[in-house]
Structure formats: C-alpha cells, structure tokens
Design an enzyme around this catalytic site. Structure first.
Site, short mmCIF file in Angstrom:
data_model
loop_
_atom_site.label_atom_id
_atom_site.label_comp_id
_atom_site.label_asym_id
_atom_site.label_seq_id
_atom_site.Cartn_x
_atom_site.Cartn_y
_atom_site.Cartn_z
N CYS A 116 47.51 5.48 56.38
CA CYS A 116 46.89 4.43 57.77
C CYS A 116 47.10 3.14 56.54
O CYS A 116 47.12 2.04 57.20
CB CYS A 116 45.45 4.99 57.79
N HIS A 256 41.59 -1.70 58.95
CA HIS A 256 41.37 -0.47 59.42
C HIS A 256 40.56 0.17 60.11
O HIS A 256 39.66 0.43 59.51
CB HIS A 256 42.30 0.56 58.34
N ASN A 286 40.46 6.58 65.38
CA ASN A 286 41.48 6.35 64.19
C ASN A 286 43.25 6.66 64.73
O ASN A 286 43.45 8.09 64.83
CB ASN A 286 41.20 7.21 63.07
N1 ACO Z 1 29.73 17.03 65.81
C1 ACO Z 1 27.96 17.68 64.86
N2 ACO Z 1 28.45 17.80 63.60
C2 ACO Z 1 29.78 18.08 62.58
C3 ACO Z 1 30.94 17.61 62.94
C4 ACO Z 1 30.40 17.23 64.49
N3 ACO Z 1 31.62 16.63 65.06
N4 ACO Z 1 31.71 17.57 61.80
C5 ACO Z 1 30.86 17.90 60.63
N5 ACO Z 1 29.12 17.97 61.51
C6 ACO Z 1 28.12 18.47 60.67
C7 ACO Z 1 29.39 19.30 59.24
O1 ACO Z 1 29.27 20.87 60.30
C8 ACO Z 1 27.91 19.21 58.30
O2 ACO Z 1 26.80 20.02 58.25
P1 ACO Z 1 26.06 21.05 57.69
O3 ACO Z 1 25.34 20.57 56.53
O4 ACO Z 1 25.44 22.39 58.64
O5 ACO Z 1 27.17 21.71 57.25
C9 ACO Z 1 26.89 18.19 58.76
O6 ACO Z 1 27.37 17.51 60.47
C10 ACO Z 1 27.41 17.26 58.02
O7 ACO Z 1 28.60 16.88 58.13
P2 ACO Z 1 29.49 16.00 57.08
O8 ACO Z 1 30.78 16.14 56.84
O9 ACO Z 1 28.61 15.69 55.36
O10 ACO Z 1 29.09 14.69 57.26
P3 ACO Z 1 29.94 12.93 57.29
O11 ACO Z 1 27.98 12.61 56.92
O12 ACO Z 1 29.87 12.65 55.70
O13 ACO Z 1 30.56 12.27 58.33
C11 ACO Z 1 33.12 11.81 58.54
C12 ACO Z 1 31.81 12.98 58.43
C13 ACO Z 1 32.01 11.43 59.94
C14 ACO Z 1 33.58 12.95 58.21
C15 ACO Z 1 32.96 11.74 56.93
O14 ACO Z 1 33.13 11.77 56.11
C16 ACO Z 1 33.95 10.25 57.28
O15 ACO Z 1 34.34 8.98 58.15
N6 ACO Z 1 35.17 10.48 56.15
C17 ACO Z 1 36.07 9.75 56.01
C18 ACO Z 1 37.13 10.20 56.73
C19 ACO Z 1 38.13 9.03 57.48
O16 ACO Z 1 37.86 8.21 57.93
N7 ACO Z 1 39.33 10.08 57.64
C20 ACO Z 1 40.46 9.81 58.48
C21 ACO Z 1 41.20 9.48 57.56
S1 ACO Z 1 41.75 8.15 56.13
C22 ACO Z 1 40.80 6.82 56.68
O17 ACO Z 1 41.62 6.37 57.14
C23 ACO Z 1 40.00 6.22 56.25
#
Ligand code: ACO
Length: 329
Positions: A116, A256, A286
């Site tokens: 990214c 980004h 993204n």
């Molecule tokens: N829909 C519904 N529920 C979901 C989904 C979904 N699409 N995805 C995960 N969940 C559930 C999980 O199973 C989990 O359930 P559980 O508690 O029963 O186990 C719950 O939601 C919480 O999951 P987490 O992964 O802890 O959620 P979080 O609040 O951390 O959000 C997310 C997840 C959006 C991926 C966040 O961590 C994030 O944005 N991280 C950055 C990742 C990113 O942007 N990566 C891109 C590449 S790097 C970059 O470009 C910056």
C-alpha cells in the site's frame, strides 16, 4: 524549504465499472452486514474487476489519462515504475506488459513491491532517477486486482479490498512546484502480520497450497491497525520535517485509504481537521498501492488540489512498508 527536483505533471485513474456494495456479500454467502463493515472500516462499496480486466488493463487506462493530460506520448516515456501486489503473471513484470500495451518503446519498465506504500516508493524512485539525470519523463502507476488474491470465504479480509489503478507522470520540477520532502521506511520483521504464505518460490503452488488456501492474503487485523496508526503518524512528521513545514502549511492530507478509523487517527496526530483530509474509502475500499494516486486524481479533478496547493501524501502497507511525501502543486 527544499528546492524540488521532480513534480507531478498530471494524474489519471482506471477504475472497473462493476460495483459491489456491502449488501452484495449476502449473495455470495458471507455472514456480514453493512452496519459492521461501515462501523469498523467506513467502506460502503468497492469496484471489482470483470473477467478480462487485469492489473495491466486498469494500469493502462490510468496511464493513458495521465499521459493525455500531461501532453506526453508513449515514445516520450523514459521509465515506467509500476507498483503492484497483484502482478498479472509471476514472470515477467506487469510493467513490461504495460509498456507493450502503451507502445512505450524507449522506456525501461519494472515493477516494485511495496504494497500500500508502493505509490510513494515508486514516486521516490522516479524522483531519484530524475535527480541522477537518468530519466526525464517517468510514468508511476499503482495498480491492483486485489479481488484475485483475497479469500472470498474469509469475511475478516474479503470485505476490505477493491480493484483499481492510479497513475502519474513525474517530470523535472518547474517554478518551485513539486516534491518538497519525502520519507520511506520498512520493517520486514513484521512481514507475517499481513502476507500470502505460499504460492511463491519458497513454497510453490501445489495441492497443499490449494487445499489450505495459503496463497490468499492472511492478515492479523488488530495488529495491522495498531502499526498502521503508529507508522502513518511517524511518516507525516518525517515528510513535514524534510520539507521544513508544519501541518499548518498543508492544504490537504491524502492518506492511504484502508480504513476510516486509521485515517482519522492519522489526521488527529497530524493536527489536520477532517475537512482537510481526502476520504474515498467509502467508495473504493482498500485498493492498496492504487489508493493514493486514485485519491490524488479525484482531488485534482474536483478542485480540492489546485495550483499552489500543498499536499501531504501518506501510506502504509504489507511488509510493513510506509512512506510520505509533501508536494506543492
Ligand atoms: N462481518 C461481521 N463480523 C466480522 C467480520 C465481518 N466482515 N469480520 C470479522 N468479524 C467478527 C470477528 O469474527 C470477530 O468476532 P468474534 O469476536 O466473535 O471472534 C469480531 O468481528 C471482531 O473481529 P476483530 O478482527 O477483532 O475486529 P476489529 O474491530 O479489529 O476490526 C478490522 C477488524 C476492520 C479488519 C480492523 O482490525 C482493521 O481495519 N485492521 C486494519 C487492517 C487493514 O486495514 N489492512 C489493510 C492492509 S494494511 C493497510 O492498508 C493499512
């Protein structure tokens, strides 16, 4: 303030027509909701490439628009730097496919892999080649067909990404316009927080890879989130320091586009109000290295970046890689 060496002469974008909304995940059996995705990420929809639409075809559309706006012909290009995590073929580079597609017979073309942050890395390479006198007209592209490498059965990742391309023509600076300061950095010790475990030369594609789906993107979302916030904040500071400017001098922050919460945290650190921050993650998801040039192109097209505007670009991605750039237009 540093005397700029290189500037963006023009930008363009190539976006697939097909749109997939958060509601559409139900139709492919993914248990999620518009509410969950919007609340956690700010994403409402993303563009998804149709069959036959490749990293190269999207890159070519973006490149042609940037070249036309800059008044540059294919034969004028000295260099093509294409950033992608989704090369169309494993060999050769997608940059040489793009070169052939454009008919840029004089150019040296190569891919770079910086996820990214790739557009910032690619533009830094272009600037350095111009500074060294090795190139005058460089095409820098960020192009991604993320839909090919995400696991469409994994709801934690498949809702986050989209496809598209953005491009810029980078040329020697004129009249004090151009890149005033930049910064790139990486930390390979953290590579396994966001990666594709197999399918490359260390573990070539085989039946096991197929069965355990280890050729798709795996991500430790929470960890990535924390590092993204920290590194993008550092990157903003470093580019501003290099340009000898402060956030008060910045007209628009273009981060980004991965997640609106990461964007808000970055803006807060940089002391930039959200009305001076470009956000389109709601419409694209993204798009990895395409996200910054797509956003920049939209910002120029809609007049949010004008002649005289000072813009801060900042990115973070797999690797981890991160980088930033202050640019006067
Ligand atoms: N829909 C519904 N529920 C979901 C989904 C979904 N699409 N995805 C995960 N969940 C559930 C999980 O199973 C989990 O359930 P559980 O508690 O029963 O186990 C719950 O939601 C919480 O999951 P987490 O992964 O802890 O959620 P979080 O609040 O951390 O959000 C997310 C997840 C959006 C991926 C966040 O961590 C994030 O944005 N991280 C950055 C990742 C990113 O942007 N990566 C891109 C590449 S790097 C970059 O470009 C910056």
């Amino acid at each position: 303030m540093k005397r700029p060496i290189a500037q963006f002469a023009a930008t363009g974008r190539g976006i697939p027509e097909r749109v997939m909304t958060n509601h559409d995940f139900a139709s492919i059996g993914i248990e999620t909701s518009d509410e969950w995705i919007v609340e956690r990420t700010g994403i409402r929809e993303r563009h998804i490439a149709a069959p036959g639409e490749t990293t190269c075809t999207m890159a070519a559309a973006a490149a042609r628009q940037a070249m036309e706006r800059a008044g540059v012909h294919a034969g004028d290009l000295d260099m093509i730097v294409l950033s992608t995590a989704t090369t169309d073929r494993l060999l050769p580079s997608t940059a040489v496919d793009l070169q052939a597609e454009l008919g840029a017979t004089r150019a040296a073309a190569f891919d770079i892999s910086a996820a990214c942050a790739g557009f910032i890395y690619g533009t830094s390479v272009a600037e350095a080649m111009i500074a060294a006198g090795s190139a005058e007209t460089v095409l820098v592209v960020g192009a991604e067909r993320m839909s090919s490498i995400i696991d469409w059965t994994d709801r934690a990742t498949c809702v986050l990404f989209g496809d598209g391309a953005g491009a810029a023509i980078v040329r020697p600076a004129k009249q004090g316009r151009g890149i005033l300061g930049s910064f790139i950095r990486s930390d390979g010790a953290l590579a396994n927080l966001l990666y594709r475990p197999a399918g490359g030369a260390a573990h070539p594609f085989d039946e096991q890879v197929l069965n355990d789906r280890s050729f798709y993107v795996k991500m430790a979302g929470r960890e990535v989130f924390k590092h993204a916030v920290r590194s993008m904040a550092e990157a903003c500071d470093r580019a501003l320091d290099a340009a000898k400017l402060t956030s008060a001098d910045i007209d628009l922050l273009i981060p980004h586009q991965a997640n609106v919460r990461i964007i808000e945290a970055t803006a807060k650190h940089a002391n930039m109000p959200m009305d001076k921050v470009y956000v389109n993650v709601d419409r694209y998801g993204n798009t990895s290295s395409a996200s910054i040039p797509i956003a920049l192109d939209e910002a120029i097209e809609t007049g949010r970046v004008q002649e005289g505007s000072t813009v801060l670009l900042v990115g973070f991605g797999a690797g981890f890689t991160w980088g930033s750039m202050v640019v006067r237009f």
